[in-house]
Write a protein that holds these residues in place. Structure first.
Motif, short mmCIF file in Angstrom:
data_model
loop_
_atom_site.label_atom_id
_atom_site.label_comp_id
_atom_site.label_asym_id
_atom_site.label_seq_id
_atom_site.Cartn_x
_atom_site.Cartn_y
_atom_site.Cartn_z
N SER A 28 39.99 30.11 20.13
CA SER A 28 41.44 30.33 20.07
C SER A 28 42.14 29.57 21.19
N ARG A 29 41.40 29.19 22.23
CA ARG A 29 41.97 28.44 23.35
C ARG A 29 41.84 26.93 23.15
N ILE A 30 41.19 26.53 22.06
CA ILE A 30 40.97 25.11 21.80
C ILE A 30 42.03 24.64 20.81
N ASN A 31 42.77 23.62 21.19
CA ASN A 31 43.91 23.19 20.39
C ASN A 31 43.48 22.51 19.10
N ILE A 32 42.48 21.64 19.20
CA ILE A 32 42.05 20.89 18.02
C ILE A 32 40.52 20.88 17.98
N LEU A 33 39.98 21.21 16.83
CA LEU A 33 38.53 21.11 16.58
C LEU A 33 38.34 20.12 15.45
N THR A 34 37.46 19.16 15.68
CA THR A 34 37.29 18.07 14.72
C THR A 34 35.82 17.78 14.49
N TRP A 35 35.48 17.48 13.26
CA TRP A 35 34.18 16.91 12.92
C TRP A 35 34.36 15.41 12.73
N TYR A 36 33.52 14.64 13.43
CA TYR A 36 33.43 13.20 13.27
C TYR A 36 32.05 12.88 12.72
N ARG A 37 31.90 11.66 12.24
CA ARG A 37 30.57 11.20 11.85
C ARG A 37 30.43 9.72 12.18
N GLN A 38 29.18 9.34 12.37
CA GLN A 38 28.88 7.94 12.66
C GLN A 38 27.62 7.54 11.91
N ALA A 39 27.80 6.60 11.01
CA ALA A 39 26.68 6.05 10.26
C ALA A 39 26.09 4.87 11.02
N PRO A 40 24.84 4.53 10.77
CA PRO A 40 24.21 3.41 11.47
C PRO A 40 25.03 2.13 11.32
N GLY A 41 25.31 1.47 12.43
CA GLY A 41 26.03 0.21 12.39
C GLY A 41 27.51 0.33 12.15
N LYS A 42 28.02 1.56 12.11
CA LYS A 42 29.45 1.75 11.85
C LYS A 42 30.11 2.50 12.99
N GLN A 43 31.43 2.42 13.03
CA GLN A 43 32.17 3.14 14.04
C GLN A 43 32.26 4.62 13.68
N ARG A 44 32.44 5.42 14.72
CA ARG A 44 32.63 6.85 14.50
C ARG A 44 33.94 7.06 13.77
N GLU A 45 33.93 7.94 12.78
CA GLU A 45 35.13 8.19 12.00
C GLU A 45 35.43 9.68 11.92
N LEU A 46 36.71 10.00 11.86
CA LEU A 46 37.13 11.39 11.72
C LEU A 46 36.84 11.88 10.32
N VAL A 47 36.29 13.08 10.23
CA VAL A 47 36.00 13.69 8.92
C VAL A 47 37.04 14.76 8.60
N ALA A 48 37.22 15.70 9.52
CA ALA A 48 38.16 16.80 9.29
C ALA A 48 38.55 17.43 10.62
N SER A 49 39.81 17.88 10.70
CA SER A 49 40.32 18.53 11.90
C SER A 49 41.01 19.83 11.56
N THR A 50 40.91 20.77 12.46
CA THR A 50 41.66 22.01 12.33
C THR A 50 42.40 22.25 13.63
N TYR A 51 43.71 22.51 13.51
CA TYR A 51 44.57 22.68 14.66
C TYR A 51 44.82 24.17 14.87
N ASN A 52 45.09 24.53 16.10
CA ASN A 52 45.30 25.93 16.43
C ASN A 52 46.46 26.55 15.66
N GLY A 53 47.43 25.74 15.32
CA GLY A 53 48.57 26.27 14.58
C GLY A 53 48.32 26.44 13.10
N GLY A 54 47.14 26.00 12.64
CA GLY A 54 46.79 26.19 11.24
C GLY A 54 46.70 24.91 10.42
N THR A 55 47.20 23.81 10.95
CA THR A 55 47.13 22.56 10.21
C THR A 55 45.68 22.10 10.07
#
Length: 119
Positions: A28-55
């Motif tokens: 509840s004290r963390i503003n944004i929680l995000t899952w990222y992923r990185q495939a071999p040879g590729k840049q890390r990319e955002l998968v999904a985020s959840t914001y404290n306000g519900g977004t």
């Protein structure tokens, strides 16, 4: 904040996995929680985020197949993945952003969990 990710594994195309990331502090004290992923040879990319306000935000590649959710009672952010495809194969990382009042954002990373989808 320390983050511990788990739940990765080997699954066939079309299968499902549930990733979990446990935080060492109340999420509840963390503003944004995000899952990222990185495939071999590729840049890390955002998968999904959840914001404290519900977004909640998803990348176009996973929208409709993945669901991110917070469990405040367990200090956990989960990623339910369904309809998995070989292109979902990657190391998945959880990330926490804490924005103390009047301070700069603080960024924390978990250790990653491998997801492999076989064709």
């Amino acid at each position: 904040v320390q983050l511990q990710a788990s739940g990765g594994g080997l699954v066939q195309t079309g299968g499902s996995l549930r990733l979990s990331c446990v935080a060492s502090e109340p999420i509840s004290r963390i503003n944004i929680l995000t899952w990222y992923r990185q495939a071999p040879g590729k840049q890390r990319e955002l998968v999904a985020s959840t914001y404290n306000g519900g977004t909640i935000r998803y990348s176009d590649s996973v929208r409709g197949r993945f669901v991110i959710s917070r469990d405040n009672s367990e200090n956990t952010v989960n990623l339910q993945m369904t309809g998995l495809k070989p292109q979902d194969t990657a190391v998945y990382f959880c990330n926490a952003v804490v924005i103390p009042p009047g301070s700069l954002p603080q960024d924390y990373w978990g250790q990653g969990t491998q997801v492999t989808v076989s064709s």
